[in-house]
Design an enzyme around this catalytic site. Structure first.
Site, short mmCIF file in Angstrom:
data_model
loop_
_atom_site.label_atom_id
_atom_site.label_comp_id
_atom_site.label_asym_id
_atom_site.label_seq_id
_atom_site.Cartn_x
_atom_site.Cartn_y
_atom_site.Cartn_z
N CYS A 3 1.56 -5.32 6.78
CA CYS A 3 1.57 -4.98 5.15
C CYS A 3 2.80 -4.31 4.99
O CYS A 3 3.40 -3.88 5.86
CB CYS A 3 0.22 -4.22 4.78
SG CYS A 3 -1.28 -5.41 5.07
N HIS A 57 0.72 -1.28 0.08
CA HIS A 57 0.14 0.08 -0.03
C HIS A 57 0.83 1.17 -0.04
O HIS A 57 2.02 1.00 0.50
CB HIS A 57 -0.86 0.08 0.98
CG HIS A 57 -0.17 0.10 2.58
ND1 HIS A 57 0.03 1.34 3.04
CD2 HIS A 57 0.06 -0.83 3.46
CE1 HIS A 57 0.55 1.07 4.19
NE2 HIS A 57 0.54 -0.20 4.56
#
Length: 154
Positions: A70, A51
């Site tokens: 992440c 991301h």
């Protein structure tokens, strides 16, 4: 934003916060969203994804394991350009319009690249030496124990 599992927005006052079940918490799109302007999802059993981030200053830090599992992408726009390089100008313009709308959109890339994430805390250098790096997630110890158990070495 509080949603049920079907994506319907709920009144936060209606949730039993001592025993929350069947809810999703979602931060709306915008300049302060921790996922930045775009998220790159790919199939994996760990729900890990790549991301963007509004916290670009984190990339200047030597130790950057500050995410919740992440992977932050420093140049997300460039990654998107790479993923969309086979699209024609009309398709790319549509994507840009969607991004500029401030709303959440999902754009699938057919036959996109395969993503392989690895976690290395040791590597061989060009001069034949072994170089160790920190193990911030504590994954080395169980692996070393399993190795010792399997080989009988201590």
């Amino acid at each position: 934003m509080v949603l049920d599992t079907e994506g319907t927005q709920l009144d936060p006052a209606s949730v039993d916060w001592d025993n929350p079940r069947g809810i999703l918490l979602r931060e709306p799109p915008g300049p302060n969203n921790p996922l930045g302007r775009m998220v790159f999802r790919f199939d994996n059993p760990f729900a890990v994804f790549l991301h963007d981030t509004p916290s670009q200053a984190l990339f200047a830090r030597a130790v950057r394991n500050v995410s919740s599992g992440c992977v932050r992408v420093e140049q997300a726009d460039e990654l998107a350009d790479y993923l969309f390089h086979t699209l024609d100008n009309h398709q790319r313009d549509r994507i840009q319009q969607r991004m500029d709308s401030g709303k959440t959109h999902e754009i699938r890339v057919e036959n996109g690249p395969q993503v392989l994430l690895t976690y290395w805390t040791a590597e061989g250098t060009a001069d034949g030496r072994l170089r160790f790096t920190p193990d911030p997630y504590g994954l080395d110890a169980p692996l070393i124990r399993a190795y010792h158990q399997a080989t009988g070495l201590q």
